[in-house]
Motif scaffolding. Structure first.
Motif, PDB file in Angstrom:
ATOM      1  N   UNK A   1       3.857  30.899 -53.148  1.00 43.29           N
ATOM      2  CA  UNK A   1       3.955  29.506 -52.184  1.00 43.29           C
ATOM      3  C   UNK A   1       4.498  28.428 -52.746  1.00 43.29           C
ATOM      4  N   UNK A   2       4.373  28.073 -53.910  1.00 47.11           N
ATOM      5  CA  UNK A   2       4.979  26.788 -54.501  1.00 47.11           C
ATOM      6  C   UNK A   2       6.436  26.751 -54.319  1.00 47.11           C
ATOM      7  N   UNK A   3       7.116  27.957 -54.158  1.00 46.84           N
ATOM      8  CA  UNK A   3       8.533  28.100 -54.408  1.00 46.84           C
ATOM      9  C   UNK A   3       9.066  28.391 -53.322  1.00 46.84           C
ATOM     10  N   UNK A   4       8.377  28.672 -52.020  1.00 46.40           N
ATOM     11  CA  UNK A   4       9.130  28.776 -50.738  1.00 46.40           C
ATOM     12  C   UNK A   4       9.766  27.633 -50.267  1.00 46.40           C
ATOM     13  N   UNK A   5      10.850  27.715 -49.557  1.00 45.56           N
ATOM     14  CA  UNK A   5      11.596  26.664 -49.047  1.00 45.56           C
ATOM     15  C   UNK A   5      10.874  25.439 -48.323  1.00 45.56           C
ATOM     16  N   UNK A   6       9.817  25.888 -47.484  1.00 38.72           N
ATOM     17  CA  UNK A   6       9.292  24.895 -46.894  1.00 38.72           C
ATOM     18  C   UNK A   6       8.347  23.861 -47.565  1.00 38.72           C
ATOM     19  N   UNK A   7       7.660  24.588 -48.684  1.00 36.90           N
ATOM     20  CA  UNK A   7       7.095  23.647 -49.774  1.00 36.90           C
ATOM     21  C   UNK A   7       7.971  23.185 -50.753  1.00 36.90           C
ATOM     22  N   UNK A   8       8.954  23.576 -51.054  1.00 29.33           N
ATOM     23  CA  UNK A   8       9.947  22.815 -52.156  1.00 29.33           C
ATOM     24  C   UNK A   8      10.589  21.558 -51.174  1.00 29.33           C
ATOM     25  N   UNK A   9      10.736  21.627 -50.045  1.00 27.69           N
ATOM     26  CA  UNK A   9      11.142  20.674 -49.227  1.00 27.69           C
ATOM     27  C   UNK A   9      10.197  19.647 -49.344  1.00 27.69           C
ATOM     28  N   UNK A  10       8.880  19.998 -48.847  1.00 28.69           N
ATOM     29  CA  UNK A  10       7.879  18.842 -49.120  1.00 28.69           C
ATOM     30  C   UNK A  10       7.889  18.168 -50.464  1.00 28.69           C
ATOM     31  N   UNK A  11       7.807  18.930 -51.377  1.00 27.68           N
ATOM     32  CA  UNK A  11       7.742  18.435 -52.944  1.00 27.68           C
ATOM     33  C   UNK A  11       8.974  17.319 -53.075  1.00 27.68           C
ATOM     34  N   UNK A  12      10.010  17.652 -52.611  1.00 28.83           N
ATOM     35  CA  UNK A  12      11.169  16.794 -52.890  1.00 28.83           C
ATOM     36  C   UNK A  12      11.118  15.475 -52.020  1.00 28.83           C
ATOM     37  N   UNK A  13      10.621  15.615 -50.803  1.00 32.58           N
ATOM     38  CA  UNK A  13      10.217  14.460 -49.874  1.00 32.58           C
ATOM     39  C   UNK A  13       9.286  13.447 -50.355  1.00 32.58           C
ATOM     40  N   UNK A  14       8.282  14.033 -51.001  1.00 32.31           N
ATOM     41  CA  UNK A  14       7.170  13.279 -51.811  1.00 32.31           C
ATOM     42  C   UNK A  14       7.371  12.766 -53.206  1.00 32.31           C
ATOM     43  N   UNK A  15       8.620  13.019 -53.516  1.00 33.30           N
ATOM     44  CA  UNK A  15       9.057  12.714 -55.172  1.00 33.30           C
ATOM     45  C   UNK A  15       9.785  11.242 -54.901  1.00 33.30           C
ATOM     46  N   UNK A  16       9.289  10.319 -55.475  1.00 31.72           N
ATOM     47  CA  UNK A  16       9.785   8.970 -55.735  1.00 31.72           C
ATOM     48  C   UNK A  16      10.103   8.609 -57.007  1.00 31.72           C
ATOM     49  N   UNK A  17      10.922   7.799 -57.246  1.00 29.20           N
ATOM     50  CA  UNK A  17      11.482   7.148 -58.658  1.00 29.20           C
ATOM     51  C   UNK A  17      10.518   6.081 -58.946  1.00 29.20           C
TER      52      UNK A  17
END
Length: 850
Positions: A782-798
């Motif tokens: 589940x951590x590697x399906x596209x909708x979850x990877x997309x959320x991870x990317x959107x919640x990653x900040x510098x």
């Protein structure tokens, strides 16, 4: 610059054809060629230059042309010339001994060998000129058609279509044509001078080019019926060319010394041959008639050669500049400032935006002195400051080409107190009491970077944002409060305050900033300060490639209106998420084809239009290219649009509506004690690398959901035992990369074979506490399906110099299948594949070492 097109390409006959991966159609012939080949990139660029800048018809050109060397009636060796330019477009007239006009050689990066090859082609054909270029350097060769002698360092330009060599340098100033593609010419000038001039330090060439460009600009402004001084006649001597240019430079200095652009003793120091090369490349073009995009790109070649990345300065892509100007929408007689103006891009586009308004306004368009009014606008209402004198000179040159306004651009440190500025800077930007003068509009992209912090306490104490801020408690609703202690601060943060100080109440502002300011919990004090001083009009989320290849820093553009009276609450904020910026990570332009027209593949213009079409920032519908957030409903004060991505929200809603999935946030799984998240906790010094045989697993040591047991670095056993209990690794634990640069969200699951390791601190360890309710292999999947990877990317900040997802990982929503049978099937198949590969790895290792 390499051009990529996302769809099928159109042939010169007007038909669309599908091409193999990486292939493009040759501009001249329509033949498929491998666009991934760097030499092909050079050839395509020079074909375009021949067509656009020299007016040669593509039908006059051919590629990979057989050139037979040896006597006419004898069989000789055959080679293939990269580009051949023929005298006519008549394809029946292609005899190498009668019909060849010129030859261009691009395929040999070695200059000596490439020119030797070109000379052999010229000797074997009827051509009168040749060009060798590798995309960086360039050299022109001349052949005397009577004697057959081929000469180097004799010509520095080739004739345009219909011209002879004698015609070069005879055009009057008003006959000069605009250039369509100056950037590659400027880039070749830079590299050719760097390789051949008497100046050994590359950055000094930028200063020399600024001087020469001012000579060219000055020459174009007066006596338009006369032949330019900035010219290179056929058989002209280098000393004579440089003498004319030096005369021009004396005229330039006479006007600009007082303006601070040049010193009275300054001169052009590059050798006469190098001056001749620059004049030869530019003499036939009119910079004042050339499109502003072209001029801006060309100037940045020289600015970038010295400044890019050196002090956190990264030139703003044109599409970003255009977006800012259109959204801010400056009007005639509004005073505009860029306090980090660089090469002047924001000022130029703002000025042209205003001129366009004047051209179409009943108030101005029929005015008998419209041109005079436009010039007055440039001279009175446009202001710029930059710390670097060479950038200031470039901006002044740029403004001179457009229509003056150069007098209001000065060298100064915008962040310093007015008392530390020069008299002219004080006059332009401060009042008698040393308070700042105020402007209607600020457009800027300040220097940014964690490595260039301001440490001068005399500067920091003048800024609220130069002080430490503290919260009374940890709750997100707690307010930050300023302390009396200053702290080292990134320049972009101080620029926010300085820009708002420069802005009138009710004034508008656009500023490019790194993403961390908009989302990091530790930067909440900056966001609180901004909202206290201004209304947030819009935030546009830029893709990571926007400032590549110069920096991978992720940015957004913030649009503000300074409070004027009552401060509003819960007001609308327009948001947009750009995914396509028009170029790739290497800076190569990417195009798309719309209705048979090739246009830049970017989304800034579409999002700009959506803002303009909105009803006071309230957007109908809900999609990433334009949506409305309300100030009072921001989560934890986060201002990053992709954090609220409507497309992700819709996708999750559709999964829930299907009835097949239960949407569960990771936080809920933690609260119900189904899973546990914890840090890896170990730090190993690089000095410990190679001290033993225990794999030290770093973020680069995981792939395909597994760890690389043969890790790059291994450490001593005593370190393993030191951290073993603290790390407490078990089979079924999932390693999740929580911070870094590119790999955030990548995962690996540990098996019984993987426990004798140490794990880097950049991992979060996820453990399933109740495997009946959530199998670890199902969780891994589940951590590697596209909708979850997309959320991870959107919640990653510098944060500082690293990207991180931090505690926001708990906000990620997992779509867990409701079907028990499906859950078990996913878990079983995932486990079998991983265990099978891991077991095979161990068997091979044991067999090898027996």
């Amino acid at each position: 610059m390499k051009k990529k097109i996302n769809h099928a390409q159109k042939t010169i006959e007007g038909e669309f054809v599908k091409l193999k991966e990486g292939y493009i159609l040759d501009a001249a012939t329509g033949k498929p060629v491998d666009g991934r080949n760097p030499e092909e990139e050079v050839r395509q660029e020079y074909e375009k230059i021949l067509h656009e800048n020299y007016a040669y018809d593509y039908k006059q050109m051919d590629i990979n042309v057989q050139i037979r060397r040896g006597a006419k009636k004898q069989k000789g060796k055959i080679d293939y010339a990269d580009i051949v330019i023929y005298k006519t477009t008549d394809k029946s007239k292609r005899d190498q001994h009668r019909d060849v006009l010129g030859i261009v050689e691009t395929k040999r990066p070695n200059k000596r060998e490439g020119i030797r090859q070109l000379m052999s082609y010229m000797s074997a054909t009827s051509c009168s000129w040749g060009v060798w270029t590798n995309g960086k350097e360039i050299e022109y060769l001349y052949k005397d058609l009577e004697t057959g002698e081929i000469k180097r360092d004799f010509i520095y330009q080739i004739p345009s279509k219909g011209e002879t060599f004698e015609d070069i340098g005879r055009l009057s100033k008003k006959e000069l044509k605009p250039a369509k593609n100056l950037k590659p010419i400027f880039r070749r000038i830079l590299y050719t001078l760097y390789a051949n001039t008497n100046i050994s330090r590359r950055e000094k060439l930028g200063s020399e080019m600024i001087r020469l460009l001012f000579c060219k600009i000055w020459d174009e402004r007066y006596n338009l019926d006369k032949i330019p001084k900035f010219r290179l006649g056929f058989k002209d001597k280098p000393e004579n060319v440089k003498k004319r240019v030096l005369e021009l430079f004396e005229d330039v200095k006479e006007e600009l010394v007082e303006d601070g652009v040049f010193d009275k003793n300054e001169t052009i120091i590059i050798d006469a041959k190098s001056v001749m090369h620059v004049v030869g490349e530019l003499e036939k073009f009119s910079l004042s008639k050339t499109n502003r995009d072209v001029i801006g790109d060309a100037f940045e070649v020289f600015a970038e050669s010295k400044f890019v990345g050196e002090k956190g300065e990264f030139f703003t892509p044109r599409e970003v500049v255009k977006m800012c100007v259109k959204i801010i929408d400056p009007k005639p007689h509004e005073r505009i400032l860029d306090p980090a103006c660089g090469s002047g891009g924001f000022l130029i586009y703002a000025l042209e935006h205003v001129w366009d308004i004047m051209d179409n306004s009943p108030k101005y368009k029929d005015h008998p002195k419209l041109d005079t009014l436009k010039k007055e606008i440039a001279e009175k209402y446009y202001f710029g400051i930059d710390k670097e004198i060479d950038l200031v000179k470039i901006a002044k040159a740029y403004m001179s080409i457009v229509g003056d306004g150069k007098g209001n651009i000065v060298q100064a440190d915008s962040l310093k107190s007015p008392k530390d500025w020069s008299p002219k800077t004080k006059t332009l930007f401060s009042n008698a009491d040393e308070t700042l003068k105020q402007f209607d509009i600020i457009l800027t992209n300040p220097p940014f970077g964690a490595k260039i912090k301001i440490i001068d306490e005399d500067v920091l104490e003048n800024y609220d944002l130069g002080h430490r801020w503290k919260k009374k408690g940890e709750a997100s609703e707690e307010k930050w409060k300023i302390t009396g202690t200053v702290k080292k601060t990134e320049p972009q943060i101080l620029f926010i305050e300085r820009c708002l100080d420069f802005l009138k109440p009710g004034g508008r502002m656009a500023i490019v900033l790194p993403d961390g300011i908009f989302g990091n919990p530790t930067d909440g004090w900056v966001r609180q300060w901004i909202k206290d001083k201004a209304e947030i009009l819009a935030i546009i989320d830029c893709p990571p490639e926007t400032f590549m290849p110069h920096t991978h820093t992720k940015t957004s553009v913030l649009f503000l209106r300074k409070w004027d009276g009552v401060k509003k609450k819960n007001y609308p904020i327009f948001c947009g998420i750009v995914k396509k910026c028009g170029h790739d990570a290497r800076g190569n332009d990417i195009f798309k084809i719309i209705e048979e027209e090739e246009i830049l593949d970017e989304e800034f213009s579409e999002i700009t239009q959506n803002f303009l079409d909105s009803n006071d920032r309230i957007v109908k519908g809900f999609n990433r290219k334009g949506f409305t957030l309300y100030e009072g409903k921001l989560k934890n004060g986060i201002l990053i649009p992709r954090y609220y991505n409507p497309d992700t929200v819709k996708e999750l809603e559709n999964l829930e509506k299907s009835g097949k999935y239960e949407l569960i946030p990771i936080k809920e799984l933690i609260d119900k004690k189904i899973i546990k998240l914890r840090g890896a906790g170990s730090t190993v010094s690089p000095t410990d690398y190679g001290s033993g045989n225990i794999p030290f697993i770093r973020t680069s040591d995981i792939s395909n959901w597994e760890i690389n047991y043969d890790a790059t670095h291994k450490v001593a056993e005593d370190l393993y035992y030191k951290f073993k209990e603290k790390q407490d690794l078990k089979a079924g634990d999932i390693l999740f990369i929580k911070d870094g640069t590119y790999l955030i969200g990548d995962t690996a699951i540990l098996t019984k074979y993987d426990l004798r390791i140490l794990v880097q601190s950049h991992f979060t360890i996820i453990r399933c506490l109740n495997e009946e309710k959530l199998d670890p292999f199902l969780l891994l999947f589940l951590l590697n399906i596209p909708i979850v990877k997309k959320q991870i990317d959107e919640k990653t900040f510098v944060q500082a110099t690293l990207s991180t997802i931090g505690d926001r990982l708990s906000e990620v929503i997992l779509p867990i299948p409701k079907s028990k049978e499906l859950r078990e099937k996913i878990a079983k198949e995932t486990k079998e594949r991983i265990i099978q590969r891991t077991k095979l790895r161990e068997e091979l290792k044991n067999t090898f070492f027996q």
